[in-house]
Each structure stands twice: as structure tokens, then as C-alpha cells.
Design an enzyme around this catalytic site. Structure first.
Site, PDB file in Angstrom:
ATOM      1  N   THR A  10       0.815  -1.216   0.000  1.00 41.01           N
ATOM      2  CA  THR A  10       0.000   0.000   0.000  1.00 41.01           C
ATOM      3  C   THR A  10       0.848   1.265   0.000  1.00 41.01           C
ATOM      4  O   THR A  10       0.620   2.173  -0.798  1.00 41.01           O
ATOM      5  CB  THR A  10      -0.932   0.021   1.228  1.00 41.01           C
ATOM      6  OG1 THR A  10      -1.752  -1.155   1.212  1.00 41.01           O
ATOM      7  CG2 THR A  10      -1.827   1.247   1.213  1.00 41.01           C
ATOM      8  N   ASN A  11       1.832   1.333   0.890  1.00 40.07           N
ATOM      9  CA  ASN A  11       2.662   2.539   1.023  1.00 40.07           C
ATOM     10  C   ASN A  11       4.141   2.200   0.924  1.00 40.07           C
ATOM     11  O   ASN A  11       4.560   1.078   1.235  1.00 40.07           O
ATOM     12  CB  ASN A  11       2.403   3.225   2.368  1.00 40.07           C
ATOM     13  CG  ASN A  11       1.012   3.819   2.463  1.00 40.07           C
ATOM     14  OD1 ASN A  11       0.566   4.495   1.544  1.00 40.07           O
ATOM     15  ND2 ASN A  11       0.335   3.572   3.566  1.00 40.07           N
ATOM     16  N   VAL A  13       7.840   3.746   2.304  1.00 43.26           N
ATOM     17  CA  VAL A  13       8.476   4.664   3.241  1.00 43.26           C
ATOM     18  C   VAL A  13       9.935   4.867   2.829  1.00 43.26           C
ATOM     19  O   VAL A  13      10.667   3.893   2.596  1.00 43.26           O
ATOM     20  CB  VAL A  13       8.408   4.122   4.680  1.00 43.26           C
ATOM     21  CG1 VAL A  13       9.178   5.032   5.635  1.00 43.26           C
ATOM     22  CG2 VAL A  13       6.959   3.986   5.126  1.00 43.26           C
ATOM     23  N   ASP A 108       9.798  -7.699   4.073  1.00 41.61           N
ATOM     24  CA  ASP A 108       9.405  -6.958   5.272  1.00 41.61           C
ATOM     25  C   ASP A 108       9.441  -7.845   6.508  1.00 41.61           C
ATOM     26  O   ASP A 108       9.803  -7.397   7.612  1.00 41.61           O
ATOM     27  CB  ASP A 108       8.020  -6.335   5.094  1.00 41.61           C
ATOM     28  CG  ASP A 108       6.952  -7.340   4.672  1.00 41.61           C
ATOM     29  OD1 ASP A 108       7.296  -8.435   4.178  1.00 41.61           O
ATOM     30  OD2 ASP A 108       5.754  -7.013   4.818  1.00 41.61           O
TER      31      ASP A 108
END
Length: 254
Positions: A10-11, A13, A108
Site C-alpha cells: 500500500t505505502n 516509506v 518486510d
């Protein structure tokens, strides 16, 4: 100066780190079609506004293959740096993951395991609130040994609204009581208390399966909200993933 890039579903960083500490970080929507040129214009404008120099090194964790291509191009074309990509053959982990042969582990999850072990030791569960809600199990020596993947909170809220014509789209908040007296309150209650029960239940089952009490670490956008419940998490760390990027980077540069 290290640039850590955590590209989720989604995002994405972008974090500037020095000696493992986050100096600045920025977030944008993950888009596999966004080019290296677009990344460069956006990112350098933010870095310049913050008075930051160009990075000396870059480390990337990415779960979106199309985005990874453009992020690597950004590093090579504009920063003249070869990024360290978590999960690639060129990237070593402090402790190798112990999972089924041939199993793919998201970058992740590997980063979270390295960060959590460096900060809190082993024998723990990392609960990461993202597009999915991940439960990552870290052994006593720091190895990632598996976990659980559940639908993310935002994803579930969206699905509930889209699948039921009479149900509105609602935000995520902690209701003052379990029983709602109108549709919105009922939905808020189901979302918050339902996920709270899911988190408690899965963490309890993991701990029981592994033979005892484990530390539970919360991270991701909603960790703070669910972390308000006493006794749920031993630690809440919103920057766990970007810190893990620096841990893996430093391990590979020794």
C-alpha cells in the site's frame, strides 16, 4: 548517511538514517508504474527542503516487483549507488530464516525479525499492521521461523463496505463499549474488538504451540491504536521496519 526504502503493498516509506536512528522519513502510495525520474524529483525536493545531503548507501525491502525495478533504477541512475536488496542473493541475513525449502518469505518479515531481535532479543512475535496483518515468529537465536498472515484491518473494512450495500465505510477507532446502538457503532465495535480478539487469540495459540510466554511486539500504522489495550503488546515500535533495514545494512557492510 543511509537511505532505507520499505516498499509495501500500500505505502512506500523512504527513511534517512544515521547510526540506526531515523533522521527523517516520508511516505507515498506504492505504485508499480512510478518511474525512477518521478521518485527522484519527489524525494530530492523533500531532502533539499530538510537540508539533507544525498545518501552514501541505500537498502531496500520491497514486496512489489514492479516497484523494485524502478527503485533500483533510482539508486543507480541518480545516486550512482548499488542498493542492497533484502531477499536477494547478495544480501546476507544476521541469522538465516528457517522455513520450508523453497518457501518465499516477504522482505518486510525478514527485516522485522532482524530489528526485533536486535532490540528485544529472541523468542518473540512481531505483529505488523499493514495491507495484511502479519504475525512473525522470531526464535531464540534471531531466526525467522514462520508465522501467520491475516487480512489487514483496512482491507477488511473496505471489503465489508463493498460487499454489503447497506453498510457505510467507517473509520477505525476504539469504541467505548462492545454493544453498538446504531450501524456505525456496531461496525466500529466489530472491527476493533474483533481484531483485538484475533490478535490475542493468535498470539496465545503461537505461544502455547511454542511452549511458553513470548514477547509480543506491535508495529505498523495501527499498532498504537491496538496497543492502548493493557497487556496486549510488550513493546510498540512504529519504526521497527526501517530500523531493521539499518541492522541488515550494517551486517552486510562489516
Amino acid at each position: 548517511m543511509l537511505l532505507g526504502i520499505d516498499a509495501g503493498n500500500t505505502n512506500t516509506v523512504f527513511a534517512v538514517l544515521e547510526h540506526g536512528e531515523v533522521v527523517r522519513q516520508w511516505r507515498c502510495a506504492t505504485d508499480g508504474a512510478r518511474t525512477s525520474d518521478e521518485y527522484f524529483v519527489w524525494l530530492t525536493a523533500l531532502m533539499d527542503a530538510s537540508g539533507l545531503e544525498r545518501p552514501d548507501d541505500v537498502v531496500i525491502a520491497c514486496v512489489v516487483p514492479n516497484a523494485l525495478y524502478h527503485l533500483k533504477s533510482l539508486c543507480r541512475q541518480y545516486f550512482e549507488l548499488e542498493p542492497l536488496v533484502v531477499g536477494s542473493d547478495a544480501c546476507r541475513l544476521p541469522v538465516a530464516a528457517r522455513v520450508d525449502e523453497g518457501a518465499h518469505v516477504g522482505a518486510d518479515r525478514l527485516v522485522n525479525a532482524a530489528a526485533a531481535f536486535a532490540l528485544y532479543g529472541g523468542d518473540l512475535i512481531v505483529v505488523d499492521f499493514g495491507t495484511a496483518t502479519n504475525f512473525d515468529v522470531v526464535d531464540t537465536d534471531g531466526a525467522y521461523v514462520g508465522g501467520v498472515i491475516a487480512p489487514g484491518v483496512d482491507l477488511s473494512v473496505k471489503a465489508l463496505h463493498e460487499a454489503a450495500a447497506a453498510l457505510p465505510h467507517v473509520g477505525i477507532l476504539r469504541p467505548s463499549q462492545v454493544v453498538g446502538r446504531n450501524t456505525r457503532d456496531c461496525m466500529h465495535s466489530g472491527i476493533f474488538w474483533g481484531y483485538l480478539g484475533l490478535i490475542k487469540g493468535i498470539c496465545s495459540d503461537i505461544s502455547r504451540e511454542r511452549g511458553g510466554r513470548m514477547q509480543i511486539i506491535g508495529t505498523g500504522g495501527l499498532a498504537g491504536l491496538f496497543g492502548t489495550e493493557a497487556g496486549l503488546f510488550d513493546h510498540v515500535n512504529r519504526d521497527l521496519t526501517v530500523f531493521g533495514l539499518s541492522v541488515i545494512h550494517d551486517f552486510n557492510r562489516i
